[in-house]
Design an enzyme around this catalytic site. Sequence first.
Site, mmCIF file in Angstrom:
data_model
loop_
_atom_site.group_PDB
_atom_site.id
_atom_site.type_symbol
_atom_site.label_atom_id
_atom_site.label_comp_id
_atom_site.label_asym_id
_atom_site.label_seq_id
_atom_site.Cartn_x
_atom_site.Cartn_y
_atom_site.Cartn_z
ATOM 1 N N GLY A 147 0.819 -1.202 0.000
ATOM 2 C CA GLY A 147 0.000 0.000 0.000
ATOM 3 C C GLY A 147 0.849 1.246 0.000
ATOM 4 N N PRO A 149 2.512 4.927 1.201
ATOM 5 C CA PRO A 149 3.059 5.309 2.507
ATOM 6 C C PRO A 149 1.994 5.955 3.388
ATOM 7 C CG PRO A 149 4.464 6.087 0.708
ATOM 8 C CD PRO A 149 3.206 5.600 0.088
ATOM 9 N N GLY A 150 2.097 5.690 4.688
ATOM 10 C CA GLY A 150 1.229 6.356 5.651
ATOM 11 C C GLY A 150 -0.104 5.701 5.907
ATOM 12 N N VAL A 151 -0.327 4.463 5.408
ATOM 13 C CA VAL A 151 -1.617 3.810 5.649
ATOM 14 C C VAL A 151 -1.569 2.868 6.850
ATOM 15 C CG1 VAL A 151 -2.361 3.974 3.248
ATOM 16 C CG2 VAL A 151 -1.094 1.963 3.993
ATOM 17 N N GLY A 152 -0.392 2.723 7.494
ATOM 18 C CA GLY A 152 -0.319 1.951 8.733
ATOM 19 C C GLY A 152 0.163 0.531 8.581
ATOM 20 N N LYS A 153 1.039 0.254 7.604
ATOM 21 C CA LYS A 153 1.505 -1.126 7.405
ATOM 22 C C LYS A 153 2.399 -1.591 8.567
ATOM 23 C CE LYS A 153 3.376 -0.144 3.419
ATOM 24 N NZ LYS A 153 2.945 1.244 3.291
ATOM 25 N N SER A 472 -3.670 1.354 -19.153
ATOM 26 C CA SER A 472 -4.990 1.670 -18.601
ATOM 27 C C SER A 472 -5.524 3.016 -19.055
ATOM 28 C CB SER A 472 -4.942 1.631 -17.066
ATOM 29 O OG SER A 472 -4.054 2.598 -16.559
ATOM 30 N N LYS A 515 -7.528 3.968 -7.690
ATOM 31 C CA LYS A 515 -8.002 4.927 -8.692
ATOM 32 C C LYS A 515 -9.358 5.521 -8.304
ATOM 33 C CE LYS A 515 -5.529 2.737 -12.533
ATOM 34 N NZ LYS A 515 -5.636 1.972 -13.784
#
Length: 587
Positions: A147, A149-153, A472, A515
């Site tokens: 994911g 950066p900054g989503v809490g992995k 895409s 997206k």
Amino acid sequence: MGTQIQEKVKSRLDANQREYVLREQLRVIRQELGEDEGEDELDELARRLDEAGLHTEAKKVADRELKRLRQMSPQSAEYHVARTYLEVFATLPWGRTSEDRLDLKTAREILDRDHYDLKTVKERILEYLAVRTLNPQARGSILCFVGPPGVGKTSLGQSISEALGRRFTRVSLGGVRDEAEVRGHRRTYVGALPGRIIHALQRCETRNPLLMLDEVDKMGADVRGDPTAALLEVLDPAQNGTFVDHYLEVPFDLSGVMFIATANSLAPIPDPLLDRMEVLTLPGYTPGEKLAIAKRFLLPRQLKETGLTVERAGVADAALERLIAEYTREAGVRQLEREIQGVLRKAALEVVEGRAGTGALKITAKNLEKYAGQPKVQSEVAGRSPEVGVATGLAWTPVGGDIMFIEAIQMPGKGQITLTGQLGDVMKESAQAAWSLLRARAGALGIPLDAFTQTDVHLHVPAGAVPKDGPSAGITIAAALASLLCRRPARHDVAMTGELTLRGRVLPIGGLKEKLTAAVRAGVKTVLVPARNKSDVVEVPDEVKKLLDIRPVETIDEVLELALLEPRVSRPVDVRPRPPGNLEARP
């Protein structure tokens, strides 16, 4: 000559005897003073090796090395190398394990306490606990959190270790380019050490910790080997039960370790390594989720950091919503936390200087600019209107989804198309395919044939300093070109993503969650997605589905019908070159 040799031998013997006598006297003196408990350090090392629970092969190697060590002089350089080797043996948790906390209710409470949403990851951990309850001998899992950066992995790994009741340790792999960092150095080298995996187990002191391999996508290869290849054995459940570190040279069982890897993108990870991990995607947060995270986690933490309390300073929900919408543009919440910290710092200054008055300082949406400054981010779609030759597309990036505008203009020429904006080979081919498709269907779309022979088209993707690639954007390019050639304005509040074939079919794409989340952040109302991505739409957060009108499309005809408005003029504009002095476009 014989006499000289005898004298040299006698002098050396005298020196050795003198040292031996002095050391014996020193030992006896320490015994008399009570400073020496009478147990030799090698006997202590032997006792620790017996208590370490070594398996048969490791015990055989340790006994052989200990026997060699007893025959060496303590002043020998080899003595310290052998002793360090046995110290590593003695400190490794060969048989020490910790008990798993198999309480599903407590585990769910801990995960919900520390992290908002992330239902898929939480369910996966609870499934693992349920399996361990039914089968205590189950092997450790190998998960990979992917994911922006900054989503809490990384923090999620700490919560999982607490929920499982296991020790937690983190191994940072960002920038590692030496295979020996994973497998260790051979003892023939001066200063040899075991690899990071074995060293992490030494710190944990248990054989079944939760080991987090951070930034696994940031590793690289050079002349010293490929560390990603060394991880293949570590992360293979069928092989890591007999992992051999180059320093130990005996197998060590890693099957009880629960590995969790983190990465921002799957692209740099080799396929053999990726095949050994179960990938769990952590998409970016929606505005509603960010608001909940700010209220539950970020604001209380920053109030504590700045020394303020709720009674002395408060931040209204509307102010937090403005911070999210107008001051940050990210998939995670790191920048949001920094903005909250900056607001509270200015509030603390007012409180200390006495300018806040006697009551509580209230930060609202109206006075937010006083503490946070002018807004830094504006909605991508706000202020725009339908234009001819401009279509809105969606892109995936390693830091989350993003929105992009594809522009096209027409000029007199010979039917050539120019592509700019640092486009990769795949994206250039998508543009050529869209151009050929429109040329083949010119009659059905109402495009004059001379538009492909007497005019040139320039297609540009803004943010020209940023490299772009991928298939895409195929239907977005086709929509921009069709809008230009048909003189039909493209709707600015309709974004689209999908690969286009020469037959006009719309093929599925990846990164749909990111997206669609980016479309919500940009203020888009309608999104066109490939019909074959229906299974991915199911996994999109409910909040995103409520804010967007998601339309599945199968052909380019459906795309143009939904994305283009009716023409402003009765028929296409003729842009063929006119005689000098009359260069205006003729209707």
